[in-house]
Design a protein around this motif. Structure first.
Motif, PDB file in Angstrom:
ATOM      1  N   THR A  98     -14.715  31.118   1.782  1.00 57.67           N
ATOM      2  CA  THR A  98     -16.045  31.236   1.188  1.00 57.67           C
ATOM      3  C   THR A  98     -15.990  32.251   0.053  1.00 57.67           C
ATOM      4  OG1 THR A  98     -17.102  30.770   3.309  1.00 57.67           O
ATOM      5  CG2 THR A  98     -18.470  31.774   1.612  1.00 57.67           C
ATOM      6  N   THR A 121     -13.371  23.984   3.078  1.00 61.18           N
ATOM      7  CA  THR A 121     -12.975  23.881   4.476  1.00 61.18           C
ATOM      8  C   THR A 121     -11.809  22.900   4.594  1.00 61.18           C
ATOM      9  OG1 THR A 121     -14.625  22.144   4.853  1.00 61.18           O
ATOM     10  CG2 THR A 121     -15.274  24.400   5.360  1.00 61.18           C
ATOM     11  N   SER A 122     -10.949  23.152   5.549  1.00 61.13           N
ATOM     12  CA  SER A 122      -9.736  22.347   5.673  1.00 61.13           C
ATOM     13  C   SER A 122     -10.000  20.966   6.252  1.00 61.13           C
ATOM     14  CB  SER A 122      -8.722  23.082   6.551  1.00 61.13           C
ATOM     15  OG  SER A 122      -9.263  23.320   7.843  1.00 61.13           O
ATOM     16  N   ASP A 123     -11.168  20.753   6.871  1.00 59.49           N
ATOM     17  CA  ASP A 123     -11.425  19.433   7.455  1.00 59.49           C
ATOM     18  C   ASP A 123     -12.042  18.452   6.462  1.00 59.49           C
ATOM     19  OD1 ASP A 123     -13.846  20.646   7.229  1.00 59.49           O
ATOM     20  OD2 ASP A 123     -14.419  20.468   9.344  1.00 59.49           O
ATOM     21  N   THR A 159     -11.856  32.372   7.090  1.00 66.13           N
ATOM     22  CA  THR A 159     -12.037  32.100   8.514  1.00 66.13           C
ATOM     23  C   THR A 159     -10.727  31.571   9.066  1.00 66.13           C
ATOM     24  OG1 THR A 159     -14.387  31.589   8.218  1.00 66.13           O
ATOM     25  CG2 THR A 159     -13.334  30.815  10.239  1.00 66.13           C
ATOM     26  N   GLU A 216     -17.483  27.009  -1.381  1.00 68.40           N
ATOM     27  CA  GLU A 216     -17.013  26.932   0.004  1.00 68.40           C
ATOM     28  C   GLU A 216     -16.012  25.799   0.157  1.00 68.40           C
ATOM     29  OE1 GLU A 216     -19.396  25.903   3.954  1.00 68.40           O
ATOM     30  OE2 GLU A 216     -19.852  27.938   3.235  1.00 68.40           O
ATOM     31  N   THR A 259      -8.763  28.168   7.818  1.00 71.35           N
ATOM     32  CA  THR A 259      -9.418  26.869   7.834  1.00 71.35           C
ATOM     33  C   THR A 259     -10.670  26.827   6.960  1.00 71.35           C
ATOM     34  OG1 THR A 259     -10.678  27.498   9.818  1.00 71.35           O
ATOM     35  CG2 THR A 259      -8.586  26.333  10.149  1.00 71.35           C
ATOM     36  N   LYS A 260     -11.098  27.975   6.446  1.00 70.65           N
ATOM     37  CA  LYS A 260     -12.291  28.018   5.600  1.00 70.65           C
ATOM     38  C   LYS A 260     -12.199  29.205   4.642  1.00 70.65           C
ATOM     39  CE  LYS A 260     -17.378  28.187   5.930  1.00 70.65           C
ATOM     40  NZ  LYS A 260     -18.534  28.257   6.868  1.00 70.65           N
TER      41      LYS A 260
END
Length: 414
Positions: A176, A193-195, A159, A191, A173-174
């Protein structure tokens, strides 16, 4: 039996393999194992074990080998061996001694190790930059979710989001990863994610590995630290590498060509089809003409080219990764992306086959020479599809307002 062997040899000699039928790969592994262990065709437990793995390899590729004479001839000879040497008794003997039930048909068998020439590599990193399976290199500004790799064994989806509020500035940023159900693995989901504060240590269900029918794990998450994870699919000799730097992710995939082949359409897979044409960026030209690029797409030049070159050279990037590092630093000013380019280069040198690395280096030299010859230094319009600047936008608004005013004046008259 010698006549059958001679006939099989002649058939194997003159027939070409039909991809994705893996009959040649199965036969090569079988022959290599026989030679290494000095095995001869006879009623021994070890020969039957090797023969069983060979037949399983043939069974896995059966649906791709319809009409392939080499496949049917090889399978016929080996099944005769299985019966002639009574290989069933070795299975029964082992089961009785260990108190085990009869093995199910869907036992996990690891694929034969591929040669280096049959390995492929793909990577997505930075702003972002894409190294495709065929060696092509692209820079793009795609937004949203899109499959990077998708085959019958696994799916890697990325993503991309605009994280800086500037035009044509997107990063991963993601990531999967879906491991599809197989004899050697159940369905697994990873999964990143960057956050999040760090990369997950295992799959979504909490597991970190899968062991089926083998003394070693068929699939496992090899967590190195908060910023680096490898998902190893040992049974198909493939691996997925995910890195994190600040709010950005990168991902690399290494797998044999036979694993990546699919009956479906690969037009949507980035590693095969590349970035969508409308989202591609002429990064080389942007670095040579930063002012025109910035004006065209309303971007800022955060770091002068000379400063960016010095910084990227100091962290050890070179070639394609040096170019990517300069582009990212010039137009974002973000040092996290510098480290991401360096890490992408490290993974490339460690994971990509040598012949692929040579291909990338040679291609980069050719592209640079071609670019230097064709760079329109005296052209006022270097880039396509430029965004309207603020002055032209204001002018358009003014013109529209004037037309609207004239229209409103004329309404009573009409």
């Amino acid at each position: 039996m010698s006549i059958v062997y001679l006939l099989l040899y002649v058939i194997l000699l003159f027939l070409e393999p039909i991809n994705p039928c893996r009959v040649e790969e199965c036969a090569a592994w079988f022959q290599k194992t026989k030679d290494y262990e000095n095995l001869v065709p006879k009623a021994t437990e070890r020969y039957c074990q090797v023969l069983q793995t060979y037949l399983k390899c043939m069974n896995d590729t059966q649906k791709f080998c319809h009409g392939n004479l080499r496949f049917h001839s090889s399978e016929l000879v080996m099944r005769r061996h299985w019966k002639e040497f009574e290989c069933e008794k070795w299975e029964s003997c082992n089961e009785n001694q260990m108190g085990l039930k009869k093995k199910p048909v869907n036992t996990c068998y690891f694929n034969p190790p591929p040669s280096s020439r049959k390995l492929k590599y793909c990577s997505l990193f930075g702003d972002p930059h894409l190294i495709m399976f065929n060696g092509s290199i692209q820079t793009c500004s795609e937004e949203g979710a899109r499959p990077l790799v998708d085959n019958r064994y696994f799916l890697v989806q990325v993503t991309n989001k605009n994280v800086r509020g500037e035009a044509l500035t997107t990063t991963v940023t993601k990531v999967t990863v879906l491991i599809r159900k197989h004899n050697c693995s159940s369905s697994l989901h990873y999964e990143a994610t960057s956050d999040e504060e760090g990369l997950p240590r295992g799959f979504v269900d909490g597991t970190t590995y899968q062991a089926k029918g083998s003394s070693s794990n068929s699939v496992e998450v090899l967590w190195q630290d908060n910023n680096y994870v490898e998902i190893a699919l040992h049974f198909i000799h493939s691996s997925i590498h995910i890195r994190r730097q600040g709010p950005y992710l990168s991902v690399s995939v290494k797998a044999p060509s036979i694993v990546l082949e699919t009956e479906g359409d690969v037009a949507n897979e980035m590693c095969w089809a590349g970035c969508r044409r409308r989202s591609r960026i002429a990064a080389e030209t942007a670095v040579e003409e930063p002012k025109k690029f910035a004006e065209c797409y309303r971007r800022r030049v955060h770091v002068p080219k000379k400063v960016a070159e010095d910084r990227c050279r100091n962290v050890g990037t070179s070639g394609t990764f040096f170019d990517a590092c300069i582009f990212d630093l010039m137009f974002t000013g973000d040092d996290y992306l510098v480290h991401l380019s360096r890490n992408a280069q490290s993974d490339f040198r460690r994971l990509a086959p040598h012949h692929f690395q040579s291909q990338i280096i040679q291609q980069r030299v050719r592209q640079q020479q071609e670019h230097n010859r064709n760079l329109p230094l005296n052209s006022t319009q270097v880039f396509d599809n430029c965004l309207p600047n603020s002055s032209s936008f204001s002018k358009s608004i003014t013109n529209c307002s004037a037309l609207l005013a004239i229209f409103l004046i004329l309404i009573p008259i009409l």
